[in-house]
Design a protein around this motif. Structure first.
Motif, PDB file in Angstrom:
ATOM      1  N   ALA A   1       1.612   3.791  -3.290  1.00 17.21           N
ATOM      2  CA  ALA A   1       1.335   5.205  -3.081  1.00 17.21           C
ATOM      3  C   ALA A   1       2.570   6.041  -3.423  1.00 17.21           C
ATOM      4  O   ALA A   1       2.459   7.107  -4.036  1.00 17.21           O
ATOM      5  CB  ALA A   1       0.902   5.451  -1.633  1.00 17.21           C
TER       6      ALA A   1
ATOM      7  N   TRP B   1      -2.097   4.437  -8.458  1.00 15.30           N
ATOM      8  CA  TRP B   1      -3.307   4.252  -7.640  1.00 15.30           C
ATOM      9  C   TRP B   1      -4.120   3.058  -8.093  1.00 15.30           C
ATOM     10  O   TRP B   1      -4.826   2.464  -7.288  1.00 15.30           O
ATOM     11  CB  TRP B   1      -4.145   5.523  -7.632  1.00 15.30           C
TER      12      TRP B   1
ATOM     13  N   LEU C   1       0.837  -1.199   0.000  1.00 15.60           N
ATOM     14  CA  LEU C   1       0.000   0.000   0.000  1.00 15.60           C
ATOM     15  C   LEU C   1       0.873   1.251   0.000  1.00 15.60           C
ATOM     16  O   LEU C   1       0.572   2.228  -0.672  1.00 15.60           O
ATOM     17  CB  LEU C   1      -0.937   0.000   1.213  1.00 15.60           C
TER      18      LEU C   1
ATOM     19  N   TRP D   1      -2.585   0.375  -6.262  1.00 13.74           N
ATOM     20  CA  TRP D   1      -2.911   0.526  -4.846  1.00 13.74           C
ATOM     21  C   TRP D   1      -4.280  -0.087  -4.550  1.00 13.74           C
ATOM     22  O   TRP D   1      -4.452  -0.823  -3.585  1.00 13.74           O
ATOM     23  CB  TRP D   1      -2.908   2.024  -4.485  1.00 13.74           C
TER      24      TRP D   1
END
Lengths: 343, 589
Positions: A195, A200, A191, A203
């Motif tokens: 980031a 994203w 995660l 993510w």
């Protein structure tokens, strides 16, 4: 300033006093591994047809022919120099294996603990505020359920419901699906790494993989956390200082949150530390169910293969994490409760 | 809130408060009526279970969830507040009525600084900025005369003494200028000199700000010194209401008379406190017969009072202590020489203390908290080891034997102790019989059987514990009964030295009176030497032939009690004695 220094002093003292325990763990696991049945030399011989000489040679390579005390000394020396040995199953140094797998376990455990705390504290507070009401009973029921359903059952049920029936959860295998490329390695926490990389899409993919195993684990530890929150909250709601706050006409929110809850969180903090350490070691079932590449499943595989080094490394890792967690809880406690730093 | 001109600030009319318990409804307050005028100080006195605190909590509506006002009215400024909504109540709390509690340290939030807590009290009723809150908190700390108020703002409650915590509590209570202050046992548990400064501060503040105060206390001396009017409560009812002078010089109601008699004064003797009744009290015996699981609420020698005047001065009573001056040839029982007890980090709890106790003599040990008196009692009892110095018992040095091995010494049974807290010093899993039999089994090696049973019954009887109570567990006994179990246990092995560590501090005055008489009688019967540790100077004066005054671990003065209390030689002893409150108040003296 003085509080900072006393906290640091206390933390240092605690750390120093846990070193003998760490050493004890080391020796104990070493001895334990040596008395377990199964001969690794036989296991790693080229095949069932391998002759005596071949086995003997492997044994010599592994140092298994030396007397046990000498093996221990060598082992300790290796650990001192950061060499935890080589895993015979993966062929990699144990340190490298653990390093690559630990973030996966940690990320899962942290997320599970976060979910558990976010669920358990409101539940516990609600149960304490309405003691004996239906809310209290519902919370008690949820806790009982969480404890009595084994994690592999609840994990499979969640997969059945959210992956198979509803189809909203992704394929429960590993940390990211096969179509997502791994982010550049920074911390090992996907995660965070996604980031940092600004990916994203990745993510979201990692997060959606994480949700089900994290909830499975959280479900198991909600019960102790919610129960301790409820008990601590009841005690602080009945305390003299909450009565004082009421007698001064403080708004109910302030009485409950600032006066009662903040005091009640002190025991919750202690339990959370214990729960975290337990989760990290005991999440092997969750890791297995969700094919999560963590340290616990790694250690289990090694144990089944009579592969000593990874198991020893794992136990040592767990012991170190336990020490670090206790230290962290101690420091946090010192900050949260000004009475502790005095002693 | 409109104030009815001329009417009382607070009027309680026929108040009933009931608690729902497992045994059904219990009425704790049964028809209480009294009123307080603006600016007046009213005392509400009574013993535990009299309903005085419950009345206060009913006024502020801070009763436990199980308690409720079942009948009656509480008018504040003319308006009935028993029906007020929680929002209305919140507006009243702190701004119109505020409260000060017993145990000041517990009443403050342990993890919030004092300044923040005072600012919380202010911001509950006013919109103020953080900086303003801090500035006004500082002003309030100055108003309650705290030393170094700037530094105290950021202190946590555990960093302050009990007296300072109570000052902070007062600052919080007066923060929003309430018209009525209810002080529930504000100085119980504080030292006598601290009690005086805190009470002086309270009366100064209430006078300056024109606040009315209800002072709830079990201490008649306190009420008589600081109140304009006093209500006496017994079992949920007001039995008498008068001005302190007339109340304490000529009490009308039987209960008040007994309470006044039981309160130690500057001149009373043990025999004055209450008629000495041999063993069980009528009510204790009754409670033993009636409810097996209900701890007796009242312990008072009740009915026996009516006959008091006819029993009148008993022959062995008055002046007994003075009569029995020890002849100088009496052998020494205990000799303490240059005793020192050091703890870690250079804390010296006991510093070079020497004293003697002769056989059968009783020595009082007085001082404020932290003076080292309890440490001495533990050292002499050989529960902890001294850092330096000698303890000679009957000529033998007992200080050399480590405390952890002392239970094997044959002298263990000769030195016994009665602890301060009658509840915590009894094993909750032992019934009274086992508690008393424990030392007999361990120290005398007695086996279960008729001899042991007889011995336990004898001890219980001598301690005034009805034999019917021997099967009960500590939680089923009242405070006074538990104290009797503790005493029976201590005398079971027929010790020669009995150490009493604040034996009556947790008891009501009427119970204290009976227990003191019991101890005095036991001492005379067994020729028992006593080391009596207490913060209550009047009690020590009555109980002890000689007294040692301690301060900061050292002896500041010692001598014959009569002489010491009559004409203290040191400033410290004088300060202590002056802080003692006497019945009848300043006007009576």
């Amino acid at each position: 300033m003085s509080q900072l220094s006393t906290t640091a002093k206390r933390a240092g003292w605690r750390f120093a006093s846990s070193l003998p325990a760490l050493f004890g763990v080391l020796v104990f696991t070493f001895l334990l591994m040596r008395v377990l049945p199964g001969d690794p030399a036989v296991f790693f011989a080229s095949g069932p047809s391998a002759g005596k000489e071949e086995i003997e040679m492997i044994r010599q390579q592994m140092g298994l022919d030396k007397p046990v005390p000498e093996q221990l000394v060598r082992y300790l020396g290796d650990i001192g120099s950061g060499n935890l040995g080589r895993s015979l199953t993966t062929g990699q140094p144990v340190l490298a294996d653990l390093k690559s797998r630990l973030p996966a376990s940690l990320e899962l455990t942290f997320m599970a603990l976060l979910i558990a705390l976010l669920t358990a504290i409101p539940l516990g507070v609600a149960a304490a505020l309405r003691q004996g009401s239906w809310i209290d009973h519902v919370v008690r029921f949820i806790c009982a359920l969480g404890v009595c359903v084994p994690t592999f059952v609840s994990g499979l049920l969640l997969i059945y419901a959210f992956y198979y029936l509803l189809g909203i959860a992704p394929d429960p295998t590993g940390r990211v699906d096969i179509f997502t490329s791994q982010p550049p390695l920074v911390t090992g926490f996907l995660l965070i790494d996604f980031a940092v990389a600004g990916d994203w899409e990745g993510w979201r993919a990692a997060a959606s993989q994480l949700v089900l195993p994290a909830f499975t684990m959280a479900l198991f530890v909600v019960a102790p956390l919610a129960r301790i929150t409820r008990a601590a909250m009841l005690a602080s709601l009945g305390s003299d200082f909450v009565r004082t706050a009421r007698s001064l006409g403080l708004p109910p929110r302030k009485v409950i949150v600032t006066y009662a809850l903040r005091n009640a969180l002190l025991p919750v903090l202690t339990i959370a530390g214990i729960v975290f350490s337990t989760m990290l070691g005991a999440n092997v079932l969750v890791e297995k169910v969700f094919s999560w590449p963590g340290v616990a499943s790694y250690a289990l595989d090694a144990l089944l293969a009579s592969d000593y080094a990874p198991v020893q490394g794992f136990v040592l890792l767990m012991a170190s994490i336990f020490v670090v967690v206790n230290l962290t809880v101690d420091v946090l406690y010192g900050i949260a409760d000004p009475r502790v730093s005095v002693e | 809130m409109t104030m009815a001109e001329g009417g009382p600030l607070l009027a309680i009319e026929d108040l009933h408060v009931t608690f729902s318990t497992r045994r059904g409804l219990v009425e704790a307050v049964r028809g209480v009526s009294f009123s307080v005028a603006a600016g007046e100080t009213l005392g509400v006195v009574g013993e535990s279970g009299s309903g005085k605190s419950v009345t206060a909590f009913a006024v502020t509506r801070l009763l436990d969830a199980s308690g409720r006002v079942s009948q009656g009215r509480i008018r504040f400024g003319g308006e009935d507040i028993t029906k007020a909504s929680s929002k209305q109540l919140r507006a009243l709390h702190g701004a119109a009525i505020s409260m000060i509690f017993q145990n000041p340290r517990g009443a403050l939030n342990p993890i919030r600084t004092v300044g923040q807590q005072i600012a919380d009290a202010l911001s509950a009723h006013e919109r103020i900025s953080a900086g303003e809150g801090r500035a006004r908190a500082l002003d309030l700390l100055k108003a309650v005369l705290i030393r170094d108020p700037e530094q105290r703002l950021d202190a946590y409650p555990h960093e302050l003494s009990g007296g300072m915590c109570q000052r902070v509590m007062i600052a919080m209570a007066i923060a929003c200028a309430p018209k009525l202050l209810i002080a529930d046992e504000p100085t119980t548990g504080l030292d006598v000199t601290t009690q005086k400064t805190v009470m002086d501060l309270l009366s100064k503040i209430t006078a300056e700000r024109g606040m009315a105060m209800i002072l709830i206390t079990h201490d008649l001396g306190l009420a008589s010194r600081y109140c304009q009017r006093v209500c006496v409560m017994e079992q949920g009812k007001v039995v008498e209401e008068a001005q302190p002078l007339s109340l304490f010089s000529a009490p009308q109601h039987a209960y008040t008379r007994r309470l006044v008699a039981a309160s130690p004064t500057a001149t009373s003797t043990i025999a004055d406190l209450a008629p000495e009744t041999l063993s069980p009290h009528p009510e204790e015996a009754a409670s033993a017969a009636v409810s097996k699981d209900a701890p007796a609420i009242s312990e008072s020698p009740g009915a026996s009072f009516e006959t008091r005047s006819s029993i009148a001065p008993q022959d062995e009573g008055s002046g007994e202590t003075e009569k029995r001056k020890r002849p100088s040839g009496t052998p020494l029982l205990l000799e303490v020489q240059n005793l020192v007890k050091r703890y870690d980090r250079g804390v010296v709890a006991v510093n070079d203390v020497s004293f003697l106790i002769r056989a059968g003599e009783s020595l009082g040990l007085v001082g404020e908290s932290g003076s080292g008196k309890s440490t001495i009692s533990r050292l002499v009892c050989r529960l902890i080891d001294a850092s330096e110095g000698e303890i000679l018992f009957d000529g033998q040095a007992i200080g050399t034997l480590p405390a952890r091995d002392f239970h094997r010494s044959p002298l263990r049974k000769d030195i016994q102790i009665v602890f301060q807290d009658p509840t915590d010093s009894l094993n909750p899993r032992f019934n009274a019989f086992d508690c008393i039999a424990h030392p007999l089994r361990r120290l005398l090696g007695m086996k279960d059987g008729a001899a042991l049973t007889a011995r336990v019954s004898e001890c219980a009887e001598r301690a005034g514990l009805p034999s019917g109570l021997l099967e009960r567990f500590p939680h089923q006994l009242s405070g006074g009964q538990k104290a009797r179990v503790g005493i029976a246990r201590a005398i079971a092995c027929r010790p020669r030295l009995l150490i009493l560590d604040e034996p009556t501090a947790a008891l009501d005055v009427s119970v204290q009176a009976v227990i003191l008489q019991l101890l005095d009688r036991l001492r005379r019967e067994d020729d028992l030497a006593l080391l009596f540790v207490s913060h209550d100077l009047n009690v020590v004066r009555m109980m002890c032939e000689r007294t040692v005054v301690m301060q900061n671990g050292a002896i500041v003065e010692q001598g014959e009690s009569l002489a010491l209390f009559g004409a203290p030689q040191t400033d410290y002893a004088r300060t202590l004695l002056e802080a003692v409150l006497h019945l009848g108040g300043p006007t009576a003296r």
